[in-house]
Write an enzyme that holds these catalytic residues in place. Structure first.
Site, mmCIF file in Angstrom:
data_model
loop_
_atom_site.group_PDB
_atom_site.id
_atom_site.type_symbol
_atom_site.label_atom_id
_atom_site.label_comp_id
_atom_site.label_asym_id
_atom_site.label_seq_id
_atom_site.Cartn_x
_atom_site.Cartn_y
_atom_site.Cartn_z
ATOM 1 N N HIS A 79 0.904 -1.176 -0.069
ATOM 2 C CA HIS A 79 -0.025 -0.102 -0.026
ATOM 3 C C HIS A 79 0.956 1.316 0.067
ATOM 4 C CE1 HIS A 79 -3.078 2.877 1.219
ATOM 5 N NE2 HIS A 79 -2.209 3.385 2.180
ATOM 6 N N ASP A 108 7.836 22.852 -25.133
ATOM 7 C CA ASP A 108 7.743 21.552 -24.714
ATOM 8 C C ASP A 108 8.720 21.305 -23.604
ATOM 9 O OD1 ASP A 108 7.527 18.707 -24.528
ATOM 10 O OD2 ASP A 108 6.668 18.514 -26.385
ATOM 11 N N TRP A 144 7.645 -0.374 4.168
ATOM 12 C CA TRP A 144 7.871 0.494 2.670
ATOM 13 C C TRP A 144 9.496 0.820 3.103
ATOM 14 C CZ3 TRP A 144 9.508 5.720 1.733
ATOM 15 C CH2 TRP A 144 9.208 6.354 2.574
ATOM 16 N N SER A 170 13.785 6.786 -13.060
ATOM 17 C CA SER A 170 12.465 7.528 -13.638
ATOM 18 C C SER A 170 12.518 8.890 -13.289
ATOM 19 C CB SER A 170 11.305 6.879 -13.813
ATOM 20 O OG SER A 170 10.263 7.604 -14.036
ATOM 21 N N SER A 171 12.552 9.070 -11.802
ATOM 22 C CA SER A 171 12.519 10.215 -11.100
ATOM 23 C C SER A 171 13.663 10.917 -11.462
ATOM 24 C CB SER A 171 12.316 9.891 -9.401
ATOM 25 O OG SER A 171 11.293 9.343 -9.061
ATOM 26 N N HIS A 254 13.254 11.570 4.476
ATOM 27 C CA HIS A 254 12.605 12.791 5.081
ATOM 28 C C HIS A 254 12.412 13.903 3.636
ATOM 29 C CE1 HIS A 254 10.319 14.867 7.939
ATOM 30 N NE2 HIS A 254 10.823 15.886 7.106
ATOM 31 N N GLU A 256 12.112 13.071 0.925
ATOM 32 C CA GLU A 256 11.102 12.400 0.198
ATOM 33 C C GLU A 256 9.781 12.998 0.569
ATOM 34 O OE1 GLU A 256 10.817 10.470 -2.360
ATOM 35 O OE2 GLU A 256 8.633 9.787 -2.151
ATOM 36 N N TYR A 258 8.919 15.692 1.593
ATOM 37 C CA TYR A 258 8.952 16.873 1.035
ATOM 38 C C TYR A 258 8.710 17.063 -0.607
ATOM 39 C CZ TYR A 258 9.283 18.450 5.772
ATOM 40 O OH TYR A 258 9.120 18.637 7.059
ATOM 41 N N SER A 269 -1.039 27.479 -4.054
ATOM 42 C CA SER A 269 -0.616 28.864 -4.108
ATOM 43 C C SER A 269 -1.258 29.289 -5.380
ATOM 44 C CB SER A 269 0.788 28.992 -4.107
ATOM 45 O OG SER A 269 1.339 28.532 -2.707
ATOM 46 N N HIS A 303 14.770 12.411 13.137
ATOM 47 C CA HIS A 303 13.562 12.433 13.873
ATOM 48 C C HIS A 303 12.794 11.177 13.919
ATOM 49 C CE1 HIS A 303 11.386 14.973 10.747
ATOM 50 N NE2 HIS A 303 11.081 13.588 10.650
ATOM 51 N N HIS A 304 12.952 10.414 12.922
ATOM 52 C CA HIS A 304 12.267 9.140 12.545
ATOM 53 C C HIS A 304 12.918 8.132 13.280
ATOM 54 C CE1 HIS A 304 9.956 10.520 8.958
ATOM 55 N NE2 HIS A 304 11.025 11.289 8.748
ATOM 56 N N THR A 329 6.781 26.734 7.355
ATOM 57 C CA THR A 329 5.388 26.159 6.977
ATOM 58 C C THR A 329 4.489 26.976 7.494
ATOM 59 O OG1 THR A 329 6.514 24.220 7.279
ATOM 60 C CG2 THR A 329 4.206 24.105 6.956
ATOM 61 N N LYS A 332 3.627 30.097 5.310
ATOM 62 C CA LYS A 332 2.990 29.525 3.947
ATOM 63 C C LYS A 332 1.429 29.652 4.325
ATOM 64 C CE LYS A 332 4.560 27.111 0.872
ATOM 65 N NZ LYS A 332 4.855 28.188 -0.099
ATOM 66 N N ARG A 451 1.281 0.259 15.281
ATOM 67 C CA ARG A 451 0.966 0.230 13.739
ATOM 68 C C ARG A 451 1.439 -1.233 13.239
ATOM 69 N NH1 ARG A 451 5.548 4.154 10.892
ATOM 70 N NH2 ARG A 451 4.607 3.541 9.100
#
Lengths: 538, 61
Positions: A79, A108, A144, A170-171, A254, A256, A258, A269, A303-304, A329, A332, A451
């Protein structure tokens, strides 16, 4: 609205290839490749969503209902992988492909053939990864994050690692293409600080992608060599350290997070000024806030990992660095609210999703601040509180922004207006049921429910049942979205105007609806009045 | 020769109305050069990151 001067009426002098194979498989057109990305993301969204439905069905009651624990673990892992790499990221790349050239006045993407390759790698990568579910040993089941030693026990590790490498390639190619396009293909007069915030957000996101995807590739390659080639990077028995993997993974992981939210900031925006009929409040502050968040994303990864036993000094550094992210943040969120303040607002569906984003993403942000506190994180770590937090950020954040963008730009893509009634039905069902789905998970986490478990203590039964009901109805609500899309693309009788929304500004609204196959082959003459941020330097 | 051509054709920016940008101020060749330079730099960065990962793997082994 006089915008004829900016539009070359002869753009569409040669159309799309007639043959299906030529048009969709061999395409180098940014609009067609954008469409491919968006359709791929939608398919993956429903596949990943079906995994979520199975997870919530299993968790409806305590005890094992439908599946064995190992299959449940495969579902949670798949998932996440499908939703992150298959749905959210490709959806943003699709939106970027469609809109960035239109927004900067480019004919293009800078590298159209590489653009085609970037997309067509993805279906193969995901076929490879999803095929493991049908293999004898099953799919990946270690989460994951693929932490060793758990992930090394999976028979499908090599498939998943190869799939992750393909997604990474690809990315990276996509990111290079976007940076090259934005830096070199802008129409004359489209200065960097006149670009739409969405384009800015993608430019910064692309740099994040280039910096962190190779790190992920390195980490998973080390997993592969540990399992198959006798290395001991993460094996304490051979002098390695499993915590090393966590450091490398989260140095990717991390930023990722963002990568999945900065383009969403850009979308919001764009939408709020249109429906508030005011220029965005604090354009430069918005751009610098995105850049600040991107910078800070590189110095908060541990922090993870507060619970793995880091030195106290490191824990305090990462705690404060994480809390610092609340500042840009907050800028924003303040600016979005200030843009709406005193505006002549209307509440079409894109605006409804944008407002829901601002409110619900902020809830996710606040629970993130709670998780940043080291002593509190020791209690919250690996509980449903974390699950609630990141789903508020990624579902009511990233996904709501993607849906808002789809409603906002769909008339430009298809030339037809979607059904506002059914779109609003989709909105209200989504916003109600997503909260029924995820808000109780905060309480479950605070009460101590871990979890990634298929069974749980009966004390958690009620909130889990409520959450599952919310999940089923949120999932069903997305079928309305599918219906609105199909109707809006093929069957709607109501034609879209070129500008579509009364308050819309920017080059993309100066081309006809639907956007011709080729646009801006002659660079447009840009009037500052046409740009949302044209007078920013005045 | 070039002086004559210069006399006959005004520079593009002088023919534009005041509030408009010139329609073409960056020839295609410049764009292509810019794209090539950007891609070279970015590929070098990616390659450096991959190389560092590879060296790390080899050294740690």
């Amino acid at each position: 609205m006089s915008h004829a001067a900016t539009h070359d009426q002869h753009d569409d002098h040669h159309g799309a290839p007639k043959s299906f194979f030529q048009r969709w498989c061999m395409s180098t057109n940014h609009k067609d490749i954008g469409t491919l990305y968006l359709v791929f993301a939608l398919v993956m969204f429903f596949i990943g969503g079906s995994f979520a439905m199975l997870i919530r069905a299993e968790l409806f009651k305590p005890g094992l209902q439908l599946m064995q624990p190992y299959f449940f673990n495969q579902l949670t892992t798949m998932h996440a992988l499908v939703m992150i790499f298959g749905a959210i990221m490709p959806a943003f790349v699709g939106l970027g492909n469609w809109m960035i050239p239109l927004m900067v006045g480019a004919p293009d993407m800078a590298l159209p053939r590489m653009n085609n390759l970037s997309f067509w790698i993805l279906p193969f990568a995901f076929t490879l990864m999803l095929s493991t579910l049908f293999m004898a040993g099953g799919g990946p089941a270690g989460g994951w994050t693929m932490y060793p030693p758990l992930s090394l026990q999976s028979d499908s590790l090599a498939y998943v690692v190869f799939a992750v490498h393909l997604m990474g390639i690809s990315s990276i190619m996509g990111a290079i293409n976007i940076i090259a396009t934005i830096l070199n293909m802008r129409a004359p007069g489209m200065e960097l600080l006149k670009m739409p915030v969405f384009v800015w957000s993608w430019l910064i996101t692309a740099f994040l992608l280039i910096a962190v995807m190779p790190v992920l590739a390195g980490a998973v390659t080390m997993l592969l060599t540990d399992k198959y080639f006798g290395t001991n990077f993460f094996n304490p028995g051979g002098g390695g350290d499993p915590v090393l993997y966590q450091h490398i993974f989260w140095f990717f992981g991390h930023p990722e997070v963002y990568i999945m939210i900065l383009p969403a900031f850009g979308i919001i925006s764009e939408i709020i000024p249109t429906f508030a009929r005011k220029p965005i409040f604090g354009y430069k502050a918005m751009v610098f806030a995105i850049a600040s968040i991107a910078f800070l994303s590189f110095i908060v990864w541990a922090h993870h990992m507060f619970a793995v036993g880091l030195p106290m000094g490191a824990e305090i550094f990462f705690m404060y660095a994480t809390m610092l992210i609340a500042v840009p943040t907050g800028v924003k969120v303040f600016n979005w609210v200030s843009t709406m303040w005193g505006g002549s607002m209307t509440f079409e569906t894109p605006m409804l999703f944008a407002i829901a984003f601002v409110i619900l993403f902020t809830i996710g942000g606040f629970s993130g601040l709670m998780l940043a506190l080291v002593p509190a994180d020791f209690q919250y770590h690996d509980t449903y509180f974390v699950v609630a937090h990141f789903h508020y950020v990624l579902v009511t954040g990233a996904l709501f922004a993607i849906i808002a963008a789809t409603y906002y730009w769909l008339p430009k893509w298809s030339g037809r207006m979607y059904s506002e009634f059914w779109a609003k039905m989709h909105f209200w069902n989504s916003v109600i049921w997503v909260n029924v789905l995820f808000f109780p998970q905060h309480f479950l986490g605070l009460a101590g429910m871990p979890r990634r478990i298929p069974d749980y203590n009966v004390a958690f039964a009620n909130f889990n049942m409520v959450s599952s009901i919310g999940g089923f109805l949120f999932g069903a609500s997305q079928l309305i979205f599918l219906g609105v899309l199909i109707h809006g693309v093929w069957f709607s009788k109501k034609k879209a105007t070129d500008r579509v929304w009364e308050g819309a500004k920017g080059l993309e609204w100066t081309v006809p609806s639907p956007a011709p196959h080729h646009t801006f082959e002659v660079p447009p003459v840009i009037h500052d009045d046409e740009l949302a941020h044209g007078h920013v330097n005045d | 020769m070039s002086e004559t051509a210069g006399c006959l054709e005004k520079p593009i920016h002088m023919t534009q109305p005041k509030m408009q940008q010139p329609a073409i101020d960056q020839p295609d060749a410049d764009r292509r050069k810019g794209v090539r330079r950007t891609v070279t730099i970015l590929v070098a960065i990616v390659a450096a990151f991959f190389l560092v990962s590879f060296v790390q793997i080899v050294l740690m082994k």
